[in-house]
Design a protein around this motif. Sequence first.
Motif, PDB file in Angstrom:
ATOM      1  N   ARG A 152       0.828  -1.201   0.000  1.00 55.90           N
ATOM      2  CA  ARG A 152       0.000   0.000   0.000  1.00 55.90           C
ATOM      3  C   ARG A 152       0.867   1.258   0.000  1.00 55.90           C
ATOM      4  O   ARG A 152       1.906   1.321   0.653  1.00 55.90           O
ATOM      5  CB  ARG A 152      -0.936   0.015   1.212  1.00 55.90           C
ATOM      6  CG  ARG A 152      -1.911  -1.149   1.255  1.00 55.90           C
ATOM      7  CD  ARG A 152      -3.020  -0.895   2.280  1.00 55.90           C
ATOM      8  NE  ARG A 152      -2.518  -0.443   3.549  1.00 55.90           N
ATOM      9  CZ  ARG A 152      -2.160  -1.242   4.545  1.00 55.90           C
ATOM     10  NH1 ARG A 152      -2.218  -2.549   4.375  1.00 55.90           N
ATOM     11  NH2 ARG A 152      -1.731  -0.762   5.680  1.00 55.90           N
ATOM     12  N   VAL A 153       0.381   2.276  -0.695  1.00 51.31           N
ATOM     13  CA  VAL A 153       1.189   3.474  -0.892  1.00 51.31           C
ATOM     14  C   VAL A 153       1.505   4.170   0.430  1.00 51.31           C
ATOM     15  O   VAL A 153       2.607   4.710   0.618  1.00 51.31           O
ATOM     16  CB  VAL A 153       0.490   4.435  -1.880  1.00 51.31           C
ATOM     17  CG1 VAL A 153      -0.795   4.992  -1.274  1.00 51.31           C
ATOM     18  CG2 VAL A 153       1.406   5.563  -2.305  1.00 51.31           C
ATOM     19  N   GLU A 154       0.555   4.140   1.382  1.00 50.29           N
ATOM     20  CA  GLU A 154       0.825   4.796   2.654  1.00 50.29           C
ATOM     21  C   GLU A 154       1.902   4.066   3.456  1.00 50.29           C
ATOM     22  O   GLU A 154       2.652   4.673   4.218  1.00 50.29           O
ATOM     23  CB  GLU A 154      -0.465   4.942   3.478  1.00 50.29           C
ATOM     24  CG  GLU A 154      -1.111   3.643   3.931  1.00 50.29           C
ATOM     25  CD  GLU A 154      -2.106   3.098   2.905  1.00 50.29           C
ATOM     26  OE1 GLU A 154      -1.955   3.389   1.721  1.00 50.29           O
ATOM     27  OE2 GLU A 154      -3.031   2.361   3.333  1.00 50.29           O
ATOM     28  N   LEU A 176      -4.492  20.018  -7.666  1.00 50.65           N
ATOM     29  CA  LEU A 176      -5.938  19.837  -7.725  1.00 50.65           C
ATOM     30  C   LEU A 176      -6.467  18.794  -6.755  1.00 50.65           C
ATOM     31  O   LEU A 176      -7.641  18.823  -6.386  1.00 50.65           O
ATOM     32  CB  LEU A 176      -6.352  19.448  -9.149  1.00 50.65           C
ATOM     33  CG  LEU A 176      -6.166  20.525 -10.213  1.00 50.65           C
ATOM     34  CD1 LEU A 176      -6.590  20.007 -11.573  1.00 50.65           C
ATOM     35  CD2 LEU A 176      -6.955  21.776  -9.852  1.00 50.65           C
ATOM     36  N   GLY A 177      -5.608  17.867  -6.332  1.00 50.38           N
ATOM     37  CA  GLY A 177      -6.105  16.799  -5.489  1.00 50.38           C
ATOM     38  C   GLY A 177      -5.456  16.708  -4.121  1.00 50.38           C
ATOM     39  O   GLY A 177      -6.130  16.762  -3.090  1.00 50.38           O
ATOM     40  N   ILE A 178      -4.142  16.541  -4.090  1.00 53.93           N
ATOM     41  CA  ILE A 178      -3.453  16.282  -2.817  1.00 53.93           C
ATOM     42  C   ILE A 178      -3.415  17.525  -1.939  1.00 53.93           C
ATOM     43  O   ILE A 178      -3.726  17.471  -0.738  1.00 53.93           O
ATOM     44  CB  ILE A 178      -2.026  15.756  -3.105  1.00 53.93           C
ATOM     45  CG1 ILE A 178      -2.100  14.393  -3.818  1.00 53.93           C
ATOM     46  CG2 ILE A 178      -1.225  15.640  -1.806  1.00 53.93           C
ATOM     47  CD1 ILE A 178      -0.760  13.857  -4.268  1.00 53.93           C
ATOM     48  N   ALA A 207      -3.451  11.610   7.444  1.00 54.76           N
ATOM     49  CA  ALA A 207      -4.378  10.547   7.859  1.00 54.76           C
ATOM     50  C   ALA A 207      -4.555  10.558   9.380  1.00 54.76           C
ATOM     51  O   ALA A 207      -5.669  10.402   9.883  1.00 54.76           O
ATOM     52  CB  ALA A 207      -3.864   9.197   7.385  1.00 54.76           C
ATOM     53  N   GLU A 208      -3.467  10.749  10.113  1.00 51.28           N
ATOM     54  CA  GLU A 208      -3.564  10.769  11.577  1.00 51.28           C
ATOM     55  C   GLU A 208      -4.327  12.010  12.049  1.00 51.28           C
ATOM     56  O   GLU A 208      -5.085  11.963  13.015  1.00 51.28           O
ATOM     57  CB  GLU A 208      -2.164  10.738  12.199  1.00 51.28           C
ATOM     58  CG  GLU A 208      -1.464   9.397  12.023  1.00 51.28           C
ATOM     59  CD  GLU A 208      -0.024   9.442  12.495  1.00 51.28           C
ATOM     60  OE1 GLU A 208       0.483  10.560  12.764  1.00 51.28           O
ATOM     61  OE2 GLU A 208       0.598   8.370  12.586  1.00 51.28           O
ATOM     62  N   ARG A 209      -4.141  13.132  11.368  1.00 51.26           N
ATOM     63  CA  ARG A 209      -4.886  14.346  11.726  1.00 51.26           C
ATOM     64  C   ARG A 209      -6.376  14.135  11.499  1.00 51.26           C
ATOM     65  O   ARG A 209      -7.205  14.510  12.333  1.00 51.26           O
ATOM     66  CB  ARG A 209      -4.376  15.533  10.900  1.00 51.26           C
ATOM     67  CG  ARG A 209      -3.030  16.073  11.358  1.00 51.26           C
ATOM     68  CD  ARG A 209      -2.450  17.093  10.379  1.00 51.26           C
ATOM     69  NE  ARG A 209      -1.217  17.690  10.909  1.00 51.26           N
ATOM     70  CZ  ARG A 209      -0.371  18.400  10.195  1.00 51.26           C
ATOM     71  NH1 ARG A 209      -0.609  18.618   8.906  1.00 51.26           N
ATOM     72  NH2 ARG A 209       0.711  18.908  10.748  1.00 51.26           N
ATOM     73  N   LEU A 210      -6.718  13.523  10.361  1.00 53.09           N
ATOM     74  CA  LEU A 210      -8.131  13.275  10.080  1.00 53.09           C
ATOM     75  C   LEU A 210      -8.728  12.325  11.108  1.00 53.09           C
ATOM     76  O   LEU A 210      -9.865  12.511  11.565  1.00 53.09           O
ATOM     77  CB  LEU A 210      -8.282  12.702   8.664  1.00 53.09           C
ATOM     78  CG  LEU A 210      -8.037  13.704   7.528  1.00 53.09           C
ATOM     79  CD1 LEU A 210      -7.896  12.981   6.199  1.00 53.09           C
ATOM     80  CD2 LEU A 210      -9.188  14.715   7.468  1.00 53.09           C
ATOM     81  N   HIS A 218      -4.844   8.706  -0.323  1.00 51.71           N
ATOM     82  CA  HIS A 218      -3.994   7.551  -0.647  1.00 51.71           C
ATOM     83  C   HIS A 218      -4.129   7.142  -2.110  1.00 51.71           C
ATOM     84  O   HIS A 218      -3.152   6.736  -2.743  1.00 51.71           O
ATOM     85  CB  HIS A 218      -4.336   6.382   0.280  1.00 51.71           C
ATOM     86  CG  HIS A 218      -3.930   6.632   1.704  1.00 51.71           C
ATOM     87  ND1 HIS A 218      -4.451   5.951   2.776  1.00 51.71           N
ATOM     88  CD2 HIS A 218      -3.041   7.521   2.230  1.00 51.71           C
ATOM     89  CE1 HIS A 218      -3.909   6.394   3.897  1.00 51.71           C
ATOM     90  NE2 HIS A 218      -3.051   7.352   3.587  1.00 51.71           N
ATOM     91  N   LEU A 219      -5.343   7.258  -2.654  1.00 57.12           N
ATOM     92  CA  LEU A 219      -5.484   6.942  -4.079  1.00 57.12           C
ATOM     93  C   LEU A 219      -4.691   7.932  -4.932  1.00 57.12           C
ATOM     94  O   LEU A 219      -3.989   7.547  -5.862  1.00 57.12           O
ATOM     95  CB  LEU A 219      -6.954   6.976  -4.480  1.00 57.12           C
ATOM     96  CG  LEU A 219      -7.170   6.564  -5.948  1.00 57.12           C
ATOM     97  CD1 LEU A 219      -8.308   5.577  -6.090  1.00 57.12           C
ATOM     98  CD2 LEU A 219      -7.411   7.786  -6.851  1.00 57.12           C
TER      99      LEU A 219
END
Length: 497
Positions: free
Chosen positions: A197-199, A389-391, A413-416, A438-439
């Motif tokens: 996985r990318v993360e 536009l995305g990240i 991710a941890e903040r969310l 992540h996508l």
Amino acid sequence: MNNGRHLQDHAVGPSGPAVSLTSAAGHHAGRETLTLLSSQVRDAFLRKPFFVDGDTDIVTLCRLMAENGVTDALVRDGAGIGIFTTTNLRDVLLMDRPPAAIPVREVASFPAVSVPLDAELIEAMILMLRHRVHRVAVHEGRKIVGVLGQLDLMSFVANHSHLIAIQAAQAGTVAELKKAADQIAPLIAVLHEDGVRVEVIARLVGELNRAVFRRLWELVAPEDLRAASCLIVMGSEGRGEQIMRTDQDNGLILPDGFPEERAEQATAAFTAALVDFGYPPCPGGIMASRPDWRRTVSGYRAAIGEWIHGTDPEGPMNLAIFMDALPVAGDTGLLDGLKAHMGRLIAGNDAYLARFAASANSFAEDGSWWSRLPGMKGRAGAEIDIKKLGIFPIVQGTRALALQYRIPELSTAERLRALASARRIRPGLARDLTDALHLLMGVKLDNNLAQMAEGRVPDNLIRIDALGTLNRQGLKQALAIVRDFRGWLVQHFRLVA
């Protein structure tokens, strides 16, 4: 030397990066088998053998092992070679004699299990399993040339990450460290090919990068500077979300009273070495070699005040980058104090928070780009900047919320997750934003690896027609989540739409 002796050896070597890897099991297992069959013991990382004489007492031996940072010792006794490990030490402690009166030859395991240097790695693994040992001596002819540990062997067949961390930590020169750093990019490609996985890749790469930065700082900076200061990484490197090397974002915090000019030479050497390693210089100059990012505590406090209360349009972005700061080496209390100062200045400053959050929409365009996505309508050959536009909107919007609610976590991710736990945002929104991030990171990594395979410099531009169907559909959905999040931020911070 004899391969027929059982040794009760359960000692483990030094630990590598604290990151677990997951992969597509079938493909990965096949590659591991191929590596075991096609590689020799000489290809793996071998530890230097540490010898002692058989009449060395246990207390002296333990002191020597501690001084040399090893967990095992090869024992010479006449023509024989044995091995002493922490398992043998356990047995010593159960004896009714003082350790200082016990020579190591009485408790070491003889003979040590050994394997030829040119043997296949699978032979070494079979010997470890057969004799229930975690390390074997490696010989070339009659000479012991190294020790192969089980962790080193598994790291080699799995992904080499443990080996890279060890090589970085043990590098004696900048040139040796560069060899370790050069192995990170090929490792990323292998992990991505294996379906990791990318993360997880991002976390592992972050750990390896910091191992390189830490060792480089030890090599180029005098000890008193290292002890007094705090070396930090920021931005995506600090959040653990940078995979391919894009640019450097680092800085140095000096204690008040420390002459800044004394750090100039070391930070210049640090930046130059990273450039040589393939970490491009930051276009915005966010590097420890620049005076703006090599300050005393008082200097940083003044800068933070200016970023918040001043009129420089770059102020919020500088604060955002500093907000992601992670200590790499030195006195971490210096960074902790500055972040606490930043929190106090921000508290209750709704106008600034709104200005800070508004930058999440900095790169928003009208709806025309959206219509270019294949499967909808428009030009299939369109390019989009996936970072802008995305990240970036996800990262910056989450930063704004973390700043508002004093969330100390660093990764997006941890903040969310923390924001959802504190009921500041809906859990479903946190999950969707994490999945979208992540996508997008995965699509960017796909694109960057393809660019590098073609000999191009990796960037953030994605050609829509180069994506597979699944990535195109995933990108479409991820960008829809980003669009909705930007709208949510407008309402939450009462921005002007």
